[in-house]
Write a protein that holds these residues in place. Structure first.
Motif, mmCIF file in Angstrom:
data_model
loop_
_atom_site.group_PDB
_atom_site.id
_atom_site.type_symbol
_atom_site.label_atom_id
_atom_site.label_comp_id
_atom_site.label_asym_id
_atom_site.label_seq_id
_atom_site.Cartn_x
_atom_site.Cartn_y
_atom_site.Cartn_z
ATOM 1 N N THR A 186 13.435 18.752 -6.233
ATOM 2 C CA THR A 186 14.228 17.346 -5.955
ATOM 3 C C THR A 186 15.726 17.632 -6.618
ATOM 4 O OG1 THR A 186 12.111 16.101 -5.612
ATOM 5 C CG2 THR A 186 14.234 15.093 -5.480
ATOM 6 N N ILE A 187 16.800 17.605 -6.111
ATOM 7 C CA ILE A 187 18.086 17.941 -6.283
ATOM 8 C C ILE A 187 18.890 16.807 -6.045
ATOM 9 C CG2 ILE A 187 20.038 19.497 -6.314
ATOM 10 C CD1 ILE A 187 18.039 21.676 -5.440
ATOM 11 N N PRO A 188 19.829 16.198 -7.091
ATOM 12 C CA PRO A 188 20.660 14.942 -6.726
ATOM 13 C C PRO A 188 21.867 15.645 -5.769
ATOM 14 C CG PRO A 188 20.873 15.821 -8.948
ATOM 15 C CD PRO A 188 19.728 16.726 -8.600
ATOM 16 N N ILE A 189 22.110 14.565 -5.152
ATOM 17 C CA ILE A 189 23.527 14.818 -4.225
ATOM 18 C C ILE A 189 24.452 13.760 -4.589
ATOM 19 C CG2 ILE A 189 24.385 14.516 -1.939
ATOM 20 C CD1 ILE A 189 21.331 14.616 -0.774
ATOM 21 N N THR A 190 25.722 14.302 -4.971
ATOM 22 C CA THR A 190 26.706 13.461 -5.259
ATOM 23 C C THR A 190 27.750 14.091 -4.601
ATOM 24 O OG1 THR A 190 25.622 13.672 -7.474
ATOM 25 C CG2 THR A 190 28.134 12.789 -7.258
ATOM 26 N N ASN A 191 28.877 12.965 -3.876
ATOM 27 C CA ASN A 191 29.773 13.480 -3.082
ATOM 28 C C ASN A 191 29.527 14.569 -2.181
ATOM 29 O OD1 ASN A 191 31.297 11.531 -4.471
ATOM 30 N ND2 ASN A 191 32.103 12.584 -5.959
ATOM 31 N N GLY A 192 28.616 14.453 -1.535
ATOM 32 C CA GLY A 192 28.360 15.365 -0.491
ATOM 33 C C GLY A 192 27.886 16.740 -0.745
ATOM 34 N N LYS A 193 27.468 16.918 -2.300
ATOM 35 C CA LYS A 193 27.005 18.421 -2.418
ATOM 36 C C LYS A 193 26.092 18.115 -3.296
ATOM 37 C CE LYS A 193 31.960 20.373 -2.621
ATOM 38 N NZ LYS A 193 31.986 20.703 -0.981
ATOM 39 N N LEU A 194 25.242 19.427 -3.461
ATOM 40 C CA LEU A 194 24.078 19.353 -4.428
ATOM 41 C C LEU A 194 24.681 19.627 -6.024
ATOM 42 C CD1 LEU A 194 21.599 22.131 -2.967
ATOM 43 C CD2 LEU A 194 21.502 19.653 -2.801
ATOM 44 N N ASN A 195 24.144 18.506 -6.713
ATOM 45 C CA ASN A 195 24.720 18.397 -8.059
ATOM 46 C C ASN A 195 23.961 19.184 -9.088
ATOM 47 O OD1 ASN A 195 26.117 17.393 -10.322
ATOM 48 N ND2 ASN A 195 25.772 15.379 -9.798
#
Lengths: 181, 181, 181
Positions: C144-153
């Protein structure tokens, strides 16, 4: 490749409120049998951990201090922690006896060879670097923990550990994402 | 430390319904091209697994029995399982030949030393205790599984395992959180 | 067993818009101090990876190509990847020097015995099969990977790896689930 489905979650008009059944984790603000309606919320922040020496470290208090206020707004949800590094790891383990953390470090150093006898090609960044990458994948860099009634719903003896696998300590960043209602 | 962002998810007024494109996992109640609107839902419960002997155990049927009814209400989502213990683990592996589970237990006992020759400091709770903590971090205590059309979307041969790492069996608690639409 | 709680997320009438505080990940379309309202979205698709030879492979570009367009619609969220197999794994590690991937494969082959000397009972599908199952649980099949501003963070040096543990390459399926606002 299949195309993907995009689901936009919008409340159904006139959808009935859901009755809460009796159970141990009825949100504390509701009585059994009462109904609830809540908007899903998201909160995200990056926490910078100060340098830790090589080994396993209990970071629950540090993480809680950073997210406690936001956490308290969630009756039910998930907290996601993501370490943005490839030579350290996050895991959940014993929160009490520090010997458990020391022994875990001992184990990691026994199972992943380091130094002259190690078979690694990737050695430019020092003898501890390639073992650090391997340990990072063994324990992983990501955790998801349930939220119940405004708190992380871990077991009595569980704590969040950050395991530093490099000899020279540097700050480490953790992206925390909270989602729930 | 950066401060966090709190996103309260509220539907945009007049936001258009999204058209579903053709793909394998169109929710079965919708036809391709139809649009959908649904309120996100959360469900959470704690399942108590009865004592299991040391070794790897297939628990898919037990978990499904507990959540199947709630699962059926989700077209798309995620199921999160969280074992509240530090001397057992959750993993996904083969659901068919029980030899795979036995061999995995054999592996864990070979890779983590136990007894006289083991280098552990934490031995007060018995020779199997420190090895159990290490195995718990090797496999982890948390799993997230996609939900598609009301079911766990695992591969044909995948099953949920609970690995008991202690000699003396005790009940184990799993917090299950479902989220989706 | 406790019964479960089903939370239907509905926006509270008249709930106030939330003010965004200053921080690094203010969604780029909003200025600090502005408020936002957004409907939670879900997207799910299955990606079929072509056969990869035994070893560790960087698949970030392949995954991004498949989900980039959907990702761009999320200001804040989580991306979940689920490999539907029990003899391969997903992990996050170095995205630059391919020696790190080779050394990780070397490690896995050293720590999990294979062939004549191995103690496995499950051998019908070949000498590489049981080791593959064990490696799959060591690294896991889910991320599980965070999404921030439309991208993988992810961190600067992080990449998504698919580790193929079988000798004979077959296509591998990954279910990707995006959730956020």
């Amino acid at each position: 490749m299949q195309t993907s489905v995009l689901f936009t979650a919008r409340p159904k008009p006139f959808s009935p409120l859901v009755s809460l059944k009796a159970h141990y984790n009825t949100p504390s603000t509701l009585k059994t049998g009462e109904s609830m309606a809540a908007a899903p919320k998201w909160a995200q922040k990056t926490i910078t951990l100060p340098p830790h020496k090589r080994g396993c470290h209990l970071i629950t208090p540090k993480i809680l201090k950073e997210i406690e206020q936001d956490l308290s707004g969630f009756n039910c949800g998930l907290a996601h922690l993501f370490l943005q590094h490839t030579s350290a790891s996050l895991t959940i383990n014993e929160n009490y006896d520090s010997d458990v953390r020391d022994d875990t470090e001992t184990f990691l150093n026994r199972v992943v060879p380091e130094g002259q006898s190690a078979p690694w090609k990737h050695t430019l960044e020092g003898p501890d670097d390639m073992p650090a990458h391997i340990k990072s994948s063994m324990f992983g860099c990501t955790l998801t923990i349930p939220i119940t009634n405004g708190k992380l719903n871990m077991g009595t003896w569980q704590g969040i550990w950050m395991c530093e696998h490099r000899d020279y300590a540097t700050p480490r960043k953790v992206v925390v994402t909270l989602n729930g209602i």
